[in-house]
Scaffold this motif. Structure first.
Motif, PDB file in Angstrom:
ATOM      1  N   MET A   1       0.829  -1.182   0.000  1.00 17.78           N
ATOM      2  CA  MET A   1       0.000   0.000   0.000  1.00 17.78           C
ATOM      3  C   MET A   1       0.880   1.255   0.000  1.00 17.78           C
ATOM      4  SD  MET A   1      -3.115   0.941   2.558  1.00 17.78           S
ATOM      5  CE  MET A   1      -2.576   2.170   3.719  1.00 17.78           C
ATOM      6  N   ILE A   2       0.567   2.193  -0.867  1.00 19.50           N
ATOM      7  CA  ILE A   2       1.337   3.428  -0.963  1.00 19.50           C
ATOM      8  C   ILE A   2       0.864   4.405   0.115  1.00 19.50           C
ATOM      9  CG2 ILE A   2       1.799   5.442  -2.402  1.00 19.50           C
ATOM     10  CD1 ILE A   2       1.856   3.613  -4.801  1.00 19.50           C
ATOM     11  N   LYS A   3       1.852   4.975   0.811  1.00 17.62           N
ATOM     12  CA  LYS A   3       1.562   5.946   1.865  1.00 17.62           C
ATOM     13  C   LYS A   3       2.313   7.235   1.579  1.00 17.62           C
ATOM     14  CE  LYS A   3       0.726   2.600   5.534  1.00 17.62           C
ATOM     15  NZ  LYS A   3       1.050   2.225   6.902  1.00 17.62           N
ATOM     16  N   LYS A   4       1.867   8.311   2.216  1.00 20.73           N
ATOM     17  CA  LYS A   4       2.514   9.611   2.048  1.00 20.73           C
ATOM     18  C   LYS A   4       3.439   9.862   3.228  1.00 20.73           C
ATOM     19  CE  LYS A   4       1.543  14.345   0.726  1.00 20.73           C
ATOM     20  NZ  LYS A   4       0.511  15.316   0.357  1.00 20.73           N
ATOM     21  N   TYR A   5       4.646  10.358   2.909  1.00 20.44           N
ATOM     22  CA  TYR A   5       5.661  10.623   3.929  1.00 20.44           C
ATOM     23  C   TYR A   5       6.174  12.050   3.799  1.00 20.44           C
ATOM     24  CZ  TYR A   5       5.660   5.571   4.429  1.00 20.44           C
ATOM     25  OH  TYR A   5       5.273   4.276   4.643  1.00 20.44           O
ATOM     26  N   SER A   6       6.763  12.531   4.876  1.00 21.57           N
ATOM     27  CA  SER A   6       7.336  13.861   4.920  1.00 21.57           C
ATOM     28  C   SER A   6       8.640  13.808   5.708  1.00 21.57           C
ATOM     29  CB  SER A   6       6.343  14.812   5.612  1.00 21.57           C
ATOM     30  OG  SER A   6       6.968  16.009   5.980  1.00 21.57           O
ATOM     31  N   ASN A  37      -3.918  22.320  13.242  1.00 20.42           N
ATOM     32  CA  ASN A  37      -3.625  21.239  14.192  1.00 20.42           C
ATOM     33  C   ASN A  37      -2.268  20.568  13.968  1.00 20.42           C
ATOM     34  OD1 ASN A  37      -6.151  21.476  15.534  1.00 20.42           O
ATOM     35  ND2 ASN A  37      -7.116  20.396  13.840  1.00 20.42           N
ATOM     36  N   SER A  38      -1.500  21.029  12.986  1.00 24.34           N
ATOM     37  CA  SER A  38      -0.221  20.363  12.718  1.00 24.34           C
ATOM     38  C   SER A  38       0.856  20.845  13.687  1.00 24.34           C
ATOM     39  CB  SER A  38       0.217  20.586  11.270  1.00 24.34           C
ATOM     40  OG  SER A  38       0.600  21.915  11.063  1.00 24.34           O
ATOM     41  N   VAL A 153      13.316  14.543  11.055  1.00 19.12           N
ATOM     42  CA  VAL A 153      12.360  13.474  11.345  1.00 19.12           C
ATOM     43  C   VAL A 153      11.727  12.983  10.045  1.00 19.12           C
ATOM     44  CG1 VAL A 153      11.847  14.273  13.692  1.00 19.12           C
ATOM     45  CG2 VAL A 153      10.442  15.078  11.771  1.00 19.12           C
ATOM     46  N   LEU A 154      11.375  11.709  10.045  1.00 13.94           N
ATOM     47  CA  LEU A 154      10.598  11.109   8.966  1.00 13.94           C
ATOM     48  C   LEU A 154       9.202  10.923   9.517  1.00 13.94           C
ATOM     49  CD1 LEU A 154      10.350   9.770   6.169  1.00 13.94           C
ATOM     50  CD2 LEU A 154      11.081   7.623   7.248  1.00 13.94           C
ATOM     51  N   ARG A 155       8.208  11.445   8.786  1.00 16.69           N
ATOM     52  CA  ARG A 155       6.831  11.390   9.255  1.00 16.69           C
ATOM     53  C   ARG A 155       5.959  10.662   8.236  1.00 16.69           C
ATOM     54  NH1 ARG A 155       4.883  17.271  10.314  1.00 16.69           N
ATOM     55  NH2 ARG A 155       5.190  17.360   8.068  1.00 16.69           N
ATOM     56  N   GLU A 156       4.914  10.039   8.743  1.00 16.54           N
ATOM     57  CA  GLU A 156       3.938   9.340   7.893  1.00 16.54           C
ATOM     58  C   GLU A 156       2.585  10.006   8.073  1.00 16.54           C
ATOM     59  OE1 GLU A 156       1.718   5.074   8.135  1.00 16.54           O
ATOM     60  OE2 GLU A 156       3.907   4.982   8.230  1.00 16.54           O
ATOM     61  N   LEU A 157       1.838  10.122   6.982  1.00 16.35           N
ATOM     62  CA  LEU A 157       0.525  10.744   7.048  1.00 16.35           C
ATOM     63  C   LEU A 157      -0.515   9.759   7.573  1.00 16.35           C
ATOM     64  CD1 LEU A 157      -1.167  13.311   6.377  1.00 16.35           C
ATOM     65  CD2 LEU A 157      -1.682  12.213   4.184  1.00 16.35           C
ATOM     66  N   ASP A 158      -1.238  10.179   8.608  1.00 16.76           N
ATOM     67  CA  ASP A 158      -2.390   9.419   9.095  1.00 16.76           C
ATOM     68  C   ASP A 158      -3.559   9.827   8.204  1.00 16.76           C
ATOM     69  OD1 ASP A 158      -4.829   8.740  10.380  1.00 16.76           O
ATOM     70  OD2 ASP A 158      -3.844   8.707  12.337  1.00 16.76           O
ATOM     71  N   PRO A 159      -4.052   8.908   7.346  1.00 16.45           N
ATOM     72  CA  PRO A 159      -5.093   9.290   6.391  1.00 16.45           C
ATOM     73  C   PRO A 159      -6.425   9.662   7.044  1.00 16.45           C
ATOM     74  CG  PRO A 159      -4.669   6.928   6.292  1.00 16.45           C
ATOM     75  CD  PRO A 159      -3.671   7.511   7.236  1.00 16.45           C
ATOM     76  N   LYS A 161      -6.770  11.139  10.400  1.00 15.93           N
ATOM     77  CA  LYS A 161      -6.598  12.432  11.068  1.00 15.93           C
ATOM     78  C   LYS A 161      -6.087  13.508  10.117  1.00 15.93           C
ATOM     79  CE  LYS A 161      -5.554  10.640  15.679  1.00 15.93           C
ATOM     80  NZ  LYS A 161      -4.511  10.541  16.713  1.00 15.93           N
ATOM     81  N   LYS A 162      -5.538  13.081   8.963  1.00 14.21           N
ATOM     82  CA  LYS A 162      -4.939  13.992   7.990  1.00 14.21           C
ATOM     83  C   LYS A 162      -3.818  14.820   8.626  1.00 14.21           C
ATOM     84  CE  LYS A 162      -8.895  14.283   4.844  1.00 14.21           C
ATOM     85  NZ  LYS A 162      -8.734  12.956   4.366  1.00 14.21           N
ATOM     86  N   GLN A 163      -3.051  14.166   9.485  1.00 21.37           N
ATOM     87  CA  GLN A 163      -1.893  14.774  10.134  1.00 21.37           C
ATOM     88  C   GLN A 163      -0.713  13.812  10.027  1.00 21.37           C
ATOM     89  OE1 GLN A 163      -1.613  17.863  11.611  1.00 21.37           O
ATOM     90  NE2 GLN A 163      -3.683  18.252  10.918  1.00 21.37           N
ATOM     91  N   PHE A 164       0.484  14.371   9.904  1.00 19.79           N
ATOM     92  CA  PHE A 164       1.685  13.541   9.894  1.00 19.79           C
ATOM     93  C   PHE A 164       2.077  13.208  11.325  1.00 19.79           C
ATOM     94  CE2 PHE A 164       2.231  15.511   5.686  1.00 19.79           C
ATOM     95  CZ  PHE A 164       2.625  14.406   4.930  1.00 19.79           C
TER      96      PHE A 164
END
Length: 186
Positions: A1-6, A37-38, A153-159, A161-164
């Protein structure tokens, strides 16, 4: 599954708390807005990939950070972009220290879908209307904060909550990278 990272730089907890207070105050004056909220951060880049591919990214981030030395960052003014972003900006000196870190990180990742940030800042609000940008700029006029930049930091998006959220931290270890020098055997 493809996820979004930052990949981002997090300031000190004191700065994170201070920015959170600013965002809450702005929200009380104009209601919900993008990024209210970020967690306070300086974005380096964003990308999408599978979880299995992230291990390679972590290795690359470790190598970049291992050679970096911690440095002080000073943020001394508010500014905005035409796209409706209102943010805290670093001093010219701090910006010049941040840009090579951002560039080295982006270059090390070598991803085709890399969305790069090249102007370091800490967002207070994004996609604000002109009216809300005016409110923000009237509420927040002076600032003087600083922190030690000593990791990314490496962050992952919570789909949902729409927050990393942070999945890994890479410390600046100050280990100089040996240069490869062509030598002669005789």
């Amino acid at each position: 599954m493809i996820k979004k990272y930052s990949v981002a730089i997090y300031p000190s907890q004191e700065v994170i708390d201070s920015v959170k207070t600013m965002k809450e105050y702005l929200k009380s004056k104009m209601g919900w807005y993008n990024s209210c909220n970020s967690t306070a951060h300086i974005t380096i880049c964003e990308f999408s990939m599978t979880e299995a591919e992230v291990a390679k990214i972590k290795t690359k981030l470790f190598k970049v950070c291992d050679g970096l030395t911690p440095f002080q960052i000073d943020l001394d003014h508010f500014d905005s972009y035409a796209n409706g972003a209102f943010f805290i900006a670093p001093t010219p000196d701090s910006k010049e220290k941040l840009k090579p870190v951002m560039r080295k990180t982006q270059e090390a990742l070598r991803l085709s879908n890399l969305k790069k940030s090249n102007d370091p800042h800490i967002s207070i609000g994004r996609k604000l209307t002109p009216e809300n940008l005016k409110i923000a700029s009237q509420l927040f006029t002076t600032i003087d904060i600083d922190f030690l930049c000593d990791a990314i930091v490496l962050r992952e998006l919570d789909p949902i909550k729409k927050q990393f959220f942070v999945i890994d931290t890479f410390s600046f270890n100050g280990n100089s990278q040996p240069e490869l020098v062509q030598g002669s055997l005789f």
